[in-house]
Design a protein around this motif. Structure first.
Motif, short mmCIF file in Angstrom:
data_model
loop_
_atom_site.label_atom_id
_atom_site.label_comp_id
_atom_site.label_asym_id
_atom_site.label_seq_id
_atom_site.Cartn_x
_atom_site.Cartn_y
_atom_site.Cartn_z
N LEU A 87 49.35 41.21 41.11
CA LEU A 87 50.34 40.21 40.69
C LEU A 87 49.63 39.00 40.08
CD1 LEU A 87 52.73 40.32 43.79
CD2 LEU A 87 52.78 41.69 41.71
N VAL A 88 48.52 38.62 40.71
CA VAL A 88 47.81 37.41 40.27
C VAL A 88 47.29 37.58 38.84
CG1 VAL A 88 45.67 36.13 40.63
CG2 VAL A 88 47.25 36.52 42.55
N ARG A 89 46.84 38.79 38.50
CA ARG A 89 46.24 38.92 37.17
C ARG A 89 47.28 38.85 36.06
NH1 ARG A 89 43.86 45.03 37.92
NH2 ARG A 89 45.86 46.07 38.10
N GLU A 90 48.55 39.06 36.42
CA GLU A 90 49.59 38.85 35.42
C GLU A 90 50.16 37.43 35.49
OE1 GLU A 90 52.56 42.01 35.61
OE2 GLU A 90 51.55 42.96 33.92
N ALA A 91 49.88 36.75 36.62
CA ALA A 91 50.50 35.44 36.83
C ALA A 91 50.01 34.43 35.80
CB ALA A 91 50.22 34.94 38.24
N SER A 92 48.73 34.51 35.45
CA SER A 92 48.19 33.53 34.51
C SER A 92 48.88 33.65 33.15
CB SER A 92 46.67 33.68 34.37
OG SER A 92 46.36 34.97 33.95
N VAL A 148 42.25 28.48 41.04
CA VAL A 148 43.43 28.40 41.90
C VAL A 148 43.35 29.55 42.89
CG1 VAL A 148 45.94 28.32 41.96
CG2 VAL A 148 44.72 27.52 39.93
N GLY A 149 43.55 29.28 44.15
CA GLY A 149 43.55 30.34 45.16
C GLY A 149 44.68 31.31 44.87
N SER A 150 44.45 32.60 45.14
CA SER A 150 45.47 33.58 44.79
C SER A 150 46.74 33.35 45.62
CB SER A 150 44.93 35.00 44.99
OG SER A 150 44.71 35.26 46.34
N GLY A 151 46.58 32.84 46.83
CA GLY A 151 47.75 32.54 47.64
C GLY A 151 48.63 31.51 46.95
N ARG A 152 48.00 30.47 46.41
CA ARG A 152 48.77 29.41 45.75
C ARG A 152 49.41 29.95 44.47
NH1 ARG A 152 46.17 24.56 43.14
NH2 ARG A 152 47.99 24.39 41.77
N MET A 153 48.65 30.78 43.73
CA MET A 153 49.20 31.35 42.51
C MET A 153 50.44 32.20 42.81
SD MET A 153 45.93 32.54 40.22
CE MET A 153 46.76 32.97 38.69
N LEU A 154 50.34 33.02 43.85
CA LEU A 154 51.46 33.88 44.21
C LEU A 154 52.67 33.05 44.62
CD1 LEU A 154 49.96 36.87 46.21
CD2 LEU A 154 51.23 36.93 44.06
N ALA A 155 52.41 32.00 45.40
CA ALA A 155 53.51 31.15 45.86
C ALA A 155 54.23 30.53 44.67
CB ALA A 155 52.97 30.07 46.80
N GLN A 156 53.43 30.10 43.70
CA GLN A 156 54.02 29.46 42.52
C GLN A 156 54.80 30.49 41.68
OE1 GLN A 156 51.17 26.70 41.02
NE2 GLN A 156 52.32 26.29 39.14
N LEU A 157 54.19 31.67 41.56
CA LEU A 157 54.85 32.75 40.82
C LEU A 157 56.21 33.07 41.45
CD1 LEU A 157 54.17 34.77 38.46
CD2 LEU A 157 53.50 36.39 40.23
N TYR A 158 56.21 33.13 42.77
CA TYR A 158 57.42 33.44 43.52
C TYR A 158 58.49 32.37 43.28
CZ TYR A 158 60.30 34.86 47.51
OH TYR A 158 61.33 35.29 48.31
#
Lengths: 434, 434
Positions: free
Chosen positions: B300-305, B316-326
Motif C-alpha cells: 500500500l505504501v509504495r502506491e501511497a506516494s 515518513v514512517g510507513s505507519g504514518r503514510m498508511l494512516a494518512q492514506l486511510y
C-alpha cells in the motif's frame, strides 16, 4: 440385499479419533467414545498385507496375541477371514512342529463394484473381498449434462454390463462405489454440483442405491484417484502427497497423515476453482480466473479455433481439436505453442500455490491430459519451483502418472470395500447380523 | 539451566500417532511405538481445565482411576501438580465425608517467557506453569533487517526487561518461546528466511538458547497467533479454522482436527506468497504476484506516494503514510480509495482460495492492519463469498480479531509451556531427572 447407508471416510476419521487421535487438550476430544473394534483393525491389516499370522498381527497392532485370537475367530466364523498355510519367508528360521498358519481375507465373502462416470469415458471394475480385480468395462462417457434419471440409467447399465462380463449376479455385490467430477459431499451422499448433471443438488447415493438395489457410496473422482494412489500406488510409502488431475476439469486430492483430507465441511480441495487471476478467464463454474479456466480441455479448445482458424460452427470433438492443436504446437506453430505455454505457466502457479499452502512430499500429476507433455515440460516444473517459496530445500518431487481410466474405477471399488468393512466390522454387534 | 532442545509441535503429532492415530492400514503406522505417557495427558488435562478431580480425569481420559492415581502421585511428587480443595460445582450433589479434593497445576513449578519480535513492535509475556500471565512488555520493533548477533541482543534485552518488571530471575525461567515473521522450521529450530534477519538460514533456536542461557523454541509468528486462538480464543470450540494475519506481511496459521498444521515438511502454510496474479506485482520475497504484494503494508505504501503526491525521498514512517492514506480514502479521494479497494479485492481472492482448498469452519482475520476496516468491508466479504465455490451452504464465517500485540507473545509462551511439558513428561524416565 437392502440399501442401507455405507459408512464413509469421515466415519473413518471419527474412528481414528475414537482410537485416541484427539486434540492437544484431551478434554476436548470424544472422551467417552470407545475405541474402534479390534476386528476391523485386524481385517484391514490382513487385507493390506495379503496374509499375516496371528503373532504378526498382534505385534503390528501392539495388542496381546490372546485378543487377536479371539477377534480373529469371530472374523473366521463370520466368513471374512480364512486360515491358510503361511507363505514361507526367506528370513524366517525354520521351526519344528506343524506348518505355520496365516490368516487371509476370504476372497469369496462377497463382491464390490467401482464405477467412474465422466464426460469422456465411463469405466467399471468388479473386485472380490480381498481386493482382486475380477472384471472391468470401459465405454464412452455421458458427454453433456444429463438428468438424474438418465444418470441412474447409465450407472445401472454399466453395472449390468460389468456383471455380465464376469458372469456374476447383482445379488453377489455388497456395495458399489461411484466417482464423478464435481462438488460431492461424500458423507451426505449428495452431489452439490457436477457438470454431468443438469440439476443440483442431487441425493445421488440414496436414489442410486434404490435403483441398483445395492448400497452405494459416492465421491469426487479426484478423491478416488487419490485413494487409489494411497492404496495401490506410490502413496503406500508416503504420508503427505497431492494428486492433481487434468482432464475436462482440474481436480485435486490431498493426503495428510495417510488420510484423504476432506476439509472441515467435507467438500475437500477444489484446486481447479482457486483463482490465479483477478477478473480472469471465464470458468465453466460461472466465475472468473479459476485455474481450470486456463488449463482444462475446454480452456484450450476455446482458443484453438482462433489459433487453427477453424470455423467455430464446425462440429469437431474437443479431443480431436486438442490433438490437432498439440500437433501444430509440436511443429512450431507460434499461436498453438502460446496456448500450451500459457496453460503450463498457470499450472505452474497453481502447483506452486499447493506447495506454499500444503508443503507436500510429492505431487502426482494424473489424468487423461498427461498425454500432452507440455503440462509437465521442464520449463513448467522450473517455473513451479521458482514460484514456490525459496528455502533451503528443493521443491517437492513431481511424478507423472498417465494411468489408464480403470484406476479411477479401482479407487471407487476400494472406497466401497473400505466403507463396507468399516460398516460391517466397525460397529459393536453388527458382525452377528451379517 | 542447560540449553537442551525443547520438543516441538511435530513431536506432539508423533505423540498423537503413538496414541493410535495411524493410517487406514495400521501396518503402516508406528506399530511398535508405545503410547504417550499418561502423566503428560493428565498434566495437559488439568492445565486446560484449571482443576480436576482424579475421578474426572479418569473419566475424561477413559482410563482406570487406579492408573490416574499412580501417575498423578508421580506428578505431585515431582512438583508439577498439587492437591487443592475442589471448587464446588452447582450441579453436583452434596456428599458426606471429607471435602472433595482436586488436582491443580503447581503454578510455582517454574516460569516460561513468550517473546514476539517484529519490525514494528516487540512484545513479551511471563507466565507461570499454570499459564497465568505475571508480567508483560511492549516496545518498538527492530525496524529493518539486523544481524543474528544484533537479533540475539534484542531478545536478550527484551527478556531482561520482562524479568526486571516482574522482579524475577532468569534462573527461574524454564523455557522461552519466540515468534518472528518468515519461513521458520520450528522442529529444526532454524530461520530459513525472515525479513528481520540480514542472512539466512540462521540456527536461531540453538544460538539464542546459548545467549539466553534458557531452552528456546521458535516458530512463525502467525503459527503462534493461531496457537493462541486454539488455546485461549475462539478456537477452543472449533476443530478446523484458519487465522490470516495482516501486518507488514500476510501470514496464515491453519488448525486441522484441533492441531496446528505444519505441512509435510514443517514449513506450514504461506498464504502471503501464494500467487494471485501471473507476472504480478513485485513481492519482498523477490517473486511476482504474491498476495502479500497487493495487501501488506509495503504494497500500500509504495502506491501511497503516487496517490498522495508525496516526495518519495521524504522520510515518513510507513505507519504514518498508511494512516494518512486511510484518512484520504475515508474522505473520498479516488486514488486513495482505489488503493484500498484493490487490496481488498485481492484479499478476497486469497481468502476464497483458502476456502476452496481447506473448507474451514471459520476464518479469523487478525493483526495490526485490522484497524483499517477496508480489509473486511462488506464488499470484500461479499467478493470472497462469490469467488468461493458455490454450493448449498454459506461461505465460512469470518471474524475480525483486532487483538493487541501481546496475544502473539502469549502464543509464544503457550508454545514454550506446551513443549516443555511434552519434554519433561513425554519421555519415559525423564521425570526422575527433573
Amino acid at each position: 440385499m437392502g440399501n442401507e447407508r455405507i459408512a464413509t471416510e469421515s466415519d473413518d476419521t471419527a474412528a481414528a479419533q475414537r482410537r485416541g487421535c484427539g486434540p492437544l487438550h484431551p478434554l476436548r476430544g470424544d472422551s467417552d467414545a470407545s475405541v474402534a473394534p479390534l476386528r476391523q483393525l485386524i481385517f484391514e491389516s490382513v487385507r493390506a498385507e495379503g496374509a499375516l499370522s496371528r503373532v504378526e498381527i498382534a505385534r503390528n497392532l501392539g495388542v496381546s496375541p490372546a485378543s487377536v485370537t479371539s477377534a480373529a475367530n469371530e472374523l473366521i466364523g463370520a466368513g471374512y477371514l480364512e486360515e491358510i498355510t503361511a507363505p514361507r519367508r526367506d528370513a524366517e528360521p525354520t521351526v519344528r512342529g506343524r506348518p505355520p498358519v496365516a490368516l487371509a481375507v476370504q476372497a469369496g465373502a462377497g463382491l464390490v463394484a467401482g464405477l467412474k462416470i465422466a464426460a469422456a469415458t465411463n469405466s467399471a471394475v468388479l473386485h472380490d473381498f480381498a481386493g482382486n480385480a475380477i472384471a472391468d468395462v470401459t465405454e464412452p462417457g455421458v458427454g453433456n449434462a444429463v438428468s438424474p434419471d438418465a444418470f441412474d440409467s447409465i450407472a445401472d447399465t454399466l453395472l449390468t454390463t460389468l456383471l455380465d462380463r464376469a458372469g456374476r449376479t447383482r445379488a453377489e455385490v455388497h456395495a458399489v462405489g461411484l466417482g464423478l467430477p464435481g462438488f460431492i459431499d461424500s458423507a451426505a451422499g449428495t452431489v452439490l454440483w457436477s457438470a454431468l448433471l443438469d440439476t443440483a443438488p442431487v441425493d445421488l447415493r440414496d436414489r442410486l442405491a434404490t435403483r441398483l438395489g445395492v448400497p452405494v457410496v459416492i465421491d469426487n473422482d479426484a478423491n478416488l484417484l487419490t485413494l487409489a494412489e494411497l492404496w495401490f500406488g506410490d502413496g503406500r510409502a508416503m504420508g503427505n502427497f497431492a494428486v492433481v488431475t487434468i482432464e475436462h476439469g482440474v481436480g485435486m486430492g490431498l493426503v495428510l497423515n495417510n488420510r484423504l483430507f476432506r476439509g472441515a465441511r467435507g467438500l475437500g480441495t477444489e484446486l481447479g476453482h482457486t483463482k490465479v487471476q483477478l477478473d480472469g478467464a471465464l470458468c465453466r463454474c460461472g466465475q472468473r480466473g479459476c485455474l481450470e479456466a486456463y488449463v482444462a480441455d475446454y480452456a484450450l479448445v476455446r482458443e484453438a479455433s482462433t489459433a487453427l482458424d477453424w470455423d467455430p460452427s464446425e462440429l469437431v470433438g474437443s479431443g480431436r481439436m486438442l490433438a490437432q492443436l498439440y500437433e501444430h504446437a509440436k511443429s512450431g506453430d507460434p499461436a498453438a505453442t502460446s496456448i500450451f505455454r500459457r496453460a503450463g505457466r498457470y499450472l505452474a502457479v497453481g502447483l506452486a500455490n499447493v506447495i506454499n499452502l500444503f508443503d507436500p512430499e510429492l505431487i502426482i500429476l494424473s489424468g487423461e491430459r498427461m498425454e500432452y507433455d507440455f503440462l509437465y515440460a521442464d520449463e513448467v516444473l522450473a517455473e513451479m519451483a521458482r514460484a514456490a517459496i525459496q528455502v533451503d530445500r528443493p521443491a517437492p518431487r513431481v511424478e507423472i502418472h498417465a494411468w489408464g481410466d480403470l484406476i479411477w474405477a479401482r479407487g471407487a471399488a476400494a472406497l466401497a470395500l473400505s466403507q463396507l468393512t468399516a460398516q460391517r466390522l466397525g460397529a459393536p454387534g453388527v458382525l452377528e447380523d451379517t
